[in-house]
Motif scaffolding. Structure first.
Motif, PDB file in Angstrom:
ATOM      1  N   TYR A 160       4.454  -0.240   2.631  1.00  0.00           N
ATOM      2  CA  TYR A 160       5.386   0.152   1.577  1.00  0.00           C
ATOM      3  C   TYR A 160       6.788   0.169   2.178  1.00  0.00           C
ATOM      4  O   TYR A 160       6.997   0.725   3.258  1.00  0.00           O
ATOM      5  CB  TYR A 160       5.020   1.538   1.028  1.00  0.00           C
ATOM      6  CG  TYR A 160       5.557   1.790  -0.349  1.00  0.00           C
ATOM      7  CD1 TYR A 160       4.906   1.282  -1.461  1.00  0.00           C
ATOM      8  CD2 TYR A 160       6.717   2.524  -0.544  1.00  0.00           C
ATOM      9  CE1 TYR A 160       5.385   1.503  -2.739  1.00  0.00           C
ATOM     10  CE2 TYR A 160       7.213   2.749  -1.825  1.00  0.00           C
ATOM     11  CZ  TYR A 160       6.540   2.232  -2.917  1.00  0.00           C
ATOM     12  OH  TYR A 160       7.026   2.451  -4.182  1.00  0.00           O
ATOM     13  N   PRO A 161       7.751  -0.454   1.521  1.00  0.00           N
ATOM     14  CA  PRO A 161       9.092  -0.555   2.108  1.00  0.00           C
ATOM     15  C   PRO A 161       9.755   0.807   2.302  1.00  0.00           C
ATOM     16  O   PRO A 161       9.747   1.631   1.394  1.00  0.00           O
ATOM     17  CB  PRO A 161       9.878  -1.386   1.102  1.00  0.00           C
ATOM     18  CG  PRO A 161       8.943  -1.775   0.027  1.00  0.00           C
ATOM     19  CD  PRO A 161       7.654  -1.064   0.216  1.00  0.00           C
ATOM     20  N   SER A 162      10.290   1.028   3.475  1.00  0.00           N
ATOM     21  CA  SER A 162      10.999   2.289   3.712  1.00  0.00           C
ATOM     22  C   SER A 162      12.237   2.300   2.835  1.00  0.00           C
ATOM     23  O   SER A 162      12.916   1.300   2.657  1.00  0.00           O
ATOM     24  CB  SER A 162      11.362   2.443   5.185  1.00  0.00           C
ATOM     25  OG  SER A 162      12.238   1.420   5.569  1.00  0.00           O
ATOM     26  N   GLY A 163      12.502   3.443   2.242  1.00  0.00           N
ATOM     27  CA  GLY A 163      13.656   3.577   1.360  1.00  0.00           C
ATOM     28  C   GLY A 163      13.379   3.170  -0.077  1.00  0.00           C
ATOM     29  O   GLY A 163      14.213   3.385  -0.949  1.00  0.00           O
ATOM     30  N   ALA A 164      12.218   2.576  -0.353  1.00  0.00           N
ATOM     31  CA  ALA A 164      11.888   2.191  -1.726  1.00  0.00           C
ATOM     32  C   ALA A 164      11.505   3.434  -2.534  1.00  0.00           C
ATOM     33  O   ALA A 164      11.019   4.420  -1.987  1.00  0.00           O
ATOM     34  CB  ALA A 164      10.727   1.194  -1.735  1.00  0.00           C
ATOM     35  N   GLU A 165      11.744   3.364  -3.828  1.00  0.00           N
ATOM     36  CA  GLU A 165      11.426   4.492  -4.700  1.00  0.00           C
ATOM     37  C   GLU A 165       9.928   4.772  -4.672  1.00  0.00           C
ATOM     38  O   GLU A 165       9.100   3.862  -4.692  1.00  0.00           O
ATOM     39  CB  GLU A 165      11.855   4.180  -6.137  1.00  0.00           C
ATOM     40  CG  GLU A 165      11.594   5.312  -7.094  1.00  0.00           C
ATOM     41  CD  GLU A 165      12.092   5.015  -8.507  1.00  0.00           C
ATOM     42  OE1 GLU A 165      12.101   5.963  -9.307  1.00  0.00           O
ATOM     43  OE2 GLU A 165      12.466   3.867  -8.801  1.00  0.00           O
TER      44      GLU A 165
ATOM     45  N   THR B 270       0.841  -1.194   0.000  1.00  0.00           N
ATOM     46  CA  THR B 270       0.000   0.000   0.000  1.00  0.00           C
ATOM     47  C   THR B 270       0.879   1.248   0.000  1.00  0.00           C
ATOM     48  O   THR B 270       1.853   1.340   0.749  1.00  0.00           O
ATOM     49  CB  THR B 270      -0.976  -0.016   1.199  1.00  0.00           C
ATOM     50  OG1 THR B 270      -1.918   1.029   1.041  1.00  0.00           O
ATOM     51  CG2 THR B 270      -0.289   0.118   2.526  1.00  0.00           C
ATOM     52  N   LEU B 271       0.572   2.178  -0.883  1.00  0.00           N
ATOM     53  CA  LEU B 271       1.335   3.424  -0.945  1.00  0.00           C
ATOM     54  C   LEU B 271       1.162   4.197   0.364  1.00  0.00           C
ATOM     55  O   LEU B 271       0.098   4.127   0.990  1.00  0.00           O
ATOM     56  CB  LEU B 271       0.875   4.278  -2.122  1.00  0.00           C
ATOM     57  CG  LEU B 271       1.199   3.709  -3.507  1.00  0.00           C
ATOM     58  CD1 LEU B 271       0.460   4.488  -4.586  1.00  0.00           C
ATOM     59  CD2 LEU B 271       2.688   3.729  -3.766  1.00  0.00           C
ATOM     60  N   PRO B 272       2.177   4.929   0.784  1.00  0.00           N
ATOM     61  CA  PRO B 272       2.061   5.706   2.025  1.00  0.00           C
ATOM     62  C   PRO B 272       0.888   6.689   1.961  1.00  0.00           C
ATOM     63  O   PRO B 272       0.683   7.351   0.942  1.00  0.00           O
ATOM     64  CB  PRO B 272       3.394   6.457   2.108  1.00  0.00           C
ATOM     65  CG  PRO B 272       4.329   5.684   1.246  1.00  0.00           C
ATOM     66  CD  PRO B 272       3.495   5.080   0.160  1.00  0.00           C
ATOM     67  N   HIS B 273       0.134   6.738   3.028  1.00  0.00           N
ATOM     68  CA  HIS B 273      -1.020   7.631   3.130  1.00  0.00           C
ATOM     69  C   HIS B 273      -1.403   7.748   4.599  1.00  0.00           C
ATOM     70  O   HIS B 273      -1.037   6.890   5.401  1.00  0.00           O
ATOM     71  CB  HIS B 273      -2.207   7.097   2.314  1.00  0.00           C
ATOM     72  CG  HIS B 273      -2.719   5.781   2.803  1.00  0.00           C
ATOM     73  ND1 HIS B 273      -2.091   4.579   2.515  1.00  0.00           N
ATOM     74  CD2 HIS B 273      -3.775   5.473   3.584  1.00  0.00           C
ATOM     75  CE1 HIS B 273      -2.752   3.591   3.092  1.00  0.00           C
ATOM     76  NE2 HIS B 273      -3.786   4.104   3.754  1.00  0.00           N
TER      77      HIS B 273
END
Length: 181
Positions: A162-167, A142-145
């Protein structure tokens, strides 16, 4: 005919749509994709866009895959905007996981459910709807929100963070929404 063995080869979880190998989807027998919108393609608060999503969809269409967007989003103008921008038919509010919207998408694509893959970020809406409709399923992070109340309670069980540091791409094209109000 699409076999469970072939569908099993597709990953069940992946971080972004662009990481999904179109060739593997085709080899598995999938001919149509039902996409979630909020937090799969664009974050619910319109801050982030899934990286390379538009290019991936364009390439998948060129490979012969059909698309349909099902969204539970209450802001219909957003769904209309993205439907137009991506040139994908859409239905909103879809009332996922209940089957009627999935049946409409399946009928629109004129494909058997077993040849359709549902891709979304939530198990309780996208996966359950796919299961009830006889479609395959793949979960993306899930995209950050800003979390909704139920995500604070059960988000870790129904979504992949969503993985931290991922594009991730910032989205700043909100001006286009006005014409879809």
């Amino acid at each position: 005919m699409l076999s469970k063995e072939k569908l099993y080869r597709l990953p069940r979880r992946i971080h972004t749509l662009a990481e999904i190998k179109i060739e593997k989807i085709k080899i598995s027998g999938v001919k149509g994709i039902i996409l979630d919108l909020d937090n799969t393609i664009i974050s619910e608060d319109d801050r982030y866009l899934s990286p390379y999503v538009e290019d991936w969809i364009r390439q998948a269409k060129l490979a012969g895959l059909q698309f349909f967007i099902l969204s539970n989003g209450k802001r219909r103008y957003r769904v209309k905007y993205w439907s137009h921008r991506l040139d994908i038919p859409a239905l909103s509010p879809a009332k996922k996981p209940f089957p009627p919207a999935f049946r409409k998408a399946i009928a629109y694509m004129r494909l058997p459910a077993k040849h359709i893959l549902v891709i979304g970020d939530s198990l309780h809406t996208d996966f359950v709807g796919a299961l009830l409709s006889g479609c395959g399923f793949m979960q993306v992070a899930t995209l950050p929100h800003p979390p909704r109340w139920w995500e604070k309670l059960a988000g870790k069980w129904v979504q992949i963070a969503y993985p931290s540091g991922a594009e991730i791409w910032d989205f700043d094209d909100n001006a286009g929404y006005e014409s879809f109000l």
